[in-house]
Motif scaffolding. Structure first.
Motif, PDB file in Angstrom:
ATOM      1  N   PRO A   1      -4.504  -5.310  -7.510  1.00 41.09           N
ATOM      2  CA  PRO A   1      -3.088  -5.559  -7.253  1.00 41.09           C
ATOM      3  C   PRO A   1      -2.802  -5.806  -5.775  1.00 41.09           C
ATOM      4  N   GLY A   2      -1.754  -6.557  -5.531  1.00 45.55           N
ATOM      5  CA  GLY A   2      -1.327  -6.840  -4.164  1.00 45.55           C
ATOM      6  C   GLY A   2       0.067  -7.409  -4.177  1.00 45.55           C
ATOM      7  N   PRO A   3       0.585  -7.782  -3.036  1.00 40.62           N
ATOM      8  CA  PRO A   3       1.919  -8.390  -2.990  1.00 40.62           C
ATOM      9  C   PRO A   3       1.931  -9.717  -3.746  1.00 40.62           C
ATOM     10  N   GLN A   4       3.045 -10.001  -4.401  1.00 48.16           N
ATOM     11  CA  GLN A   4       3.203 -11.294  -5.056  1.00 48.16           C
ATOM     12  C   GLN A   4       3.474 -12.352  -3.998  1.00 48.16           C
ATOM     13  N   VAL A   5       3.007 -13.585  -4.234  1.00 48.64           N
ATOM     14  CA  VAL A   5       3.206 -14.690  -3.295  1.00 48.64           C
ATOM     15  C   VAL A   5       3.956 -15.810  -3.989  1.00 48.64           C
ATOM     16  N   ALA A   6       4.921 -16.387  -3.274  1.00 51.55           N
ATOM     17  CA  ALA A   6       5.640 -17.561  -3.774  1.00 51.55           C
ATOM     18  C   ALA A   6       5.576 -18.662  -2.728  1.00 51.55           C
ATOM     19  N   ILE A   7       5.241 -19.878  -3.157  1.00 52.57           N
ATOM     20  CA  ILE A   7       5.254 -21.028  -2.258  1.00 52.57           C
ATOM     21  C   ILE A   7       6.678 -21.576  -2.227  1.00 52.57           C
TER      22      ILE A   7
ATOM     23  N   LEU B   1       0.817  -1.213   0.000  1.00 58.07           N
ATOM     24  CA  LEU B   1       0.000   0.000   0.000  1.00 58.07           C
ATOM     25  C   LEU B   1       0.854   1.267   0.000  1.00 58.07           C
ATOM     26  N   ARG B   2       2.116   1.142   0.399  1.00 56.69           N
ATOM     27  CA  ARG B   2       3.033   2.281   0.415  1.00 56.69           C
ATOM     28  C   ARG B   2       3.953   2.292  -0.798  1.00 56.69           C
ATOM     29  N   GLY B   3       3.630   1.468  -1.783  1.00 55.20           N
ATOM     30  CA  GLY B   3       4.383   1.469  -3.027  1.00 55.20           C
ATOM     31  C   GLY B   3       5.649   0.656  -3.016  1.00 55.20           C
ATOM     32  N   VAL B   4       5.813  -0.215  -2.022  1.00 53.12           N
ATOM     33  CA  VAL B   4       7.001  -1.065  -1.938  1.00 53.12           C
ATOM     34  C   VAL B   4       6.718  -2.371  -2.685  1.00 53.12           C
ATOM     35  N   ASP B   5       7.524  -2.673  -3.686  1.00 52.84           N
ATOM     36  CA  ASP B   5       7.339  -3.894  -4.472  1.00 52.84           C
ATOM     37  C   ASP B   5       7.718  -5.087  -3.595  1.00 52.84           C
ATOM     38  N   THR B   6       6.725  -5.901  -3.220  1.00 50.23           N
ATOM     39  CA  THR B   6       6.897  -6.892  -2.160  1.00 50.23           C
ATOM     40  C   THR B   6       6.600  -8.308  -2.634  1.00 50.23           C
ATOM     41  N   LEU B   7       7.417  -9.242  -2.167  1.00 45.25           N
ATOM     42  CA  LEU B   7       7.173 -10.663  -2.384  1.00 45.25           C
ATOM     43  C   LEU B   7       6.975 -11.315  -1.022  1.00 45.25           C
ATOM     44  N   LEU B   8       5.884 -12.032  -0.865  1.00 48.02           N
ATOM     45  CA  LEU B   8       5.613 -12.785   0.351  1.00 48.02           C
ATOM     46  C   LEU B   8       5.927 -14.247   0.083  1.00 48.02           C
ATOM     47  N   ALA B   9       6.962 -14.763   0.743  1.00 44.56           N
ATOM     48  CA  ALA B   9       7.365 -16.163   0.581  1.00 44.56           C
ATOM     49  C   ALA B   9       6.648 -16.996   1.633  1.00 44.56           C
ATOM     50  N   ASP B  10       5.759 -17.863   1.183  1.00 42.46           N
ATOM     51  CA  ASP B  10       4.937 -18.673   2.087  1.00 42.46           C
ATOM     52  C   ASP B  10       5.552 -20.062   2.202  1.00 42.46           C
TER      53      ASP B  10
ATOM     54  N   LYS C   1      12.435  -6.856  -6.599  1.00 47.13           N
ATOM     55  CA  LYS C   1      11.592  -6.730  -5.409  1.00 47.13           C
ATOM     56  C   LYS C   1      12.338  -5.949  -4.337  1.00 47.13           C
ATOM     57  N   GLN C   2      11.616  -5.072  -3.662  1.00 44.39           N
ATOM     58  CA  GLN C   2      12.227  -4.233  -2.630  1.00 44.39           C
ATOM     59  C   GLN C   2      12.119  -4.830  -1.236  1.00 44.39           C
ATOM     60  N   LEU C   3      11.205  -5.775  -1.070  1.00 46.28           N
ATOM     61  CA  LEU C   3      11.003  -6.383   0.247  1.00 46.28           C
ATOM     62  C   LEU C   3      10.592  -7.840   0.083  1.00 46.28           C
ATOM     63  N   LEU C   4      11.220  -8.710   0.870  1.00 48.40           N
ATOM     64  CA  LEU C   4      10.849 -10.120   0.925  1.00 48.40           C
ATOM     65  C   LEU C   4      10.370 -10.416   2.337  1.00 48.40           C
ATOM     66  N   VAL C   5       9.095 -10.797   2.466  1.00 45.25           N
ATOM     67  CA  VAL C   5       8.526 -11.204   3.750  1.00 45.25           C
ATOM     68  C   VAL C   5       8.398 -12.714   3.744  1.00 45.25           C
ATOM     69  N   ILE C   6       8.974 -13.374   4.755  1.00 45.16           N
ATOM     70  CA  ILE C   6       8.932 -14.839   4.812  1.00 45.16           C
ATOM     71  C   ILE C   6       8.002 -15.272   5.941  1.00 45.16           C
ATOM     72  N   ASP C   7       6.970 -16.029   5.588  1.00 49.89           N
ATOM     73  CA  ASP C   7       6.070 -16.603   6.582  1.00 49.89           C
ATOM     74  C   ASP C   7       6.525 -18.030   6.834  1.00 49.89           C
ATOM     75  N   THR C   8       7.143 -18.271   7.987  1.00 48.79           N
ATOM     76  CA  THR C   8       7.754 -19.572   8.261  1.00 48.79           C
ATOM     77  C   THR C   8       6.741 -20.555   8.852  1.00 48.79           C
ATOM     78  N   PRO C   9       7.017 -21.861   8.752  1.00 50.86           N
ATOM     79  CA  PRO C   9       6.122 -22.860   9.331  1.00 50.86           C
ATOM     80  C   PRO C   9       6.341 -22.994  10.834  1.00 50.86           C
ATOM     81  N   ALA C  10       5.284 -23.244  11.561  1.00 43.73           N
ATOM     82  CA  ALA C  10       5.399 -23.462  13.003  1.00 43.73           C
ATOM     83  C   ALA C  10       6.038 -24.814  13.271  1.00 43.73           C
ATOM     84  N   GLY C  11       6.945 -24.839  14.244  1.00 37.75           N
ATOM     85  CA  GLY C  11       7.502 -26.104  14.713  1.00 37.75           C
ATOM     86  C   GLY C  11       8.614 -26.705  13.882  1.00 37.75           C
TER      87      GLY C  11
END
Length: 216
Positions: free
Chosen positions: A49-55, A23-32, A73-83
């Motif tokens: 439009p929204g952040p791109q997602v990669a499995i 929403l602030r114009g940062v080109d973002t990839l969310l790594a799931d 990409k300007q930002l990579l957000v990593i959503d890690t698995p629990a445990g």
């Protein structure tokens, strides 16, 4: 985004930060890398439009980081698995900032001990985000939140100054692939905006420190 214990709301925080950046114009990839693929499910419901997602998995995270850089990409957000300690450790190695998500429960606090140990062993900048906390009444925190904050202080954990409260708007917004910032809930929107400002500042600080270390 890290929480070795499940149910902390890790994906909610990861998705909201990715959306805040977008929403602030940062080109973002969310790594799931969570086997449940919740982040992908959330953002696939988004209209427009929204952040791109990669499995991804722990084994492919490094390649994903290289690919993100190649795509500009300007930002990579990593959503890690629990445990899954190995995958979480791999994500921490690659991260500029490790964000640990906990709820105000003793079980979450106990689970944080192992996560914090990994982060400290790897020498990574980090922050703990308190999530799903009761709303303060007339500016006074509940006894539950006070106990958890005291425990975090005892652990010398680096706690983010923004607390995310237990608000239904976080989940109802994600049902449509949206952020709380895109809803009429001003309190939730302010929490996410403040958290993004904090994370953005910490990222800038971490990256500058890394540049100085390379020049030394």
């Amino acid at each position: 985004m890290i929480a070795l214990k499940g149910g902390s709301g890790k994906t909610t925080v990861a998705t909201h930060l990715a959306l805040a950046a977008h929403l602030r114009g940062v080109d973002t990839l969310l790594a799931d890398s969570d086997p449940q693929k919740s982040a992908q499910d959330v953002l696939s419901a988004r209209e427009g439009p929204g952040p791109q997602v990669a499995i991804v998995s722990g084994a492919t995270l490094l390649n994903t980081q290289f690919a993100a850089e190649g795509l500009g990409k300007q930002l990579l957000v990593i959503d890690t698995p629990a445990g899954q300690v190995e995958d979480v450790s791999e994500a921490i190695v690659l991260a500029d900032l490790a964000i640990m998500v906990v709820r105000p429960t003793l079980l979450d606090l106990a689970g944080l001990v192992r996560t914090l140990s990994i982060v400290r062993r790897l020498g990574k900048p980090a922050a703990v985000v308190l999530n799903q906390a009761p709303v303060a009444r007339e500016g006074v925190e509940s006894p539950l939140v006070k106990r958890i904050l005291k425990g975090l202080d005892y652990m010398q954990a680096p706690v983010a100054p923004v607390i995310l409260r237990a608000r239904t708007s976080y989940q109802t917004a994600l049902e449509r692939g949206r952020s709380a910032e895109e809803t009429s809930d001003r309190a939730a929107a302010r929490e996410i905006a403040d958290l993004w400002d904090y994370v953005f500042a910490r990222l800038a600080q971490s990256r500058e420190q890394a540049r100085e270390a390379r020049r030394a």
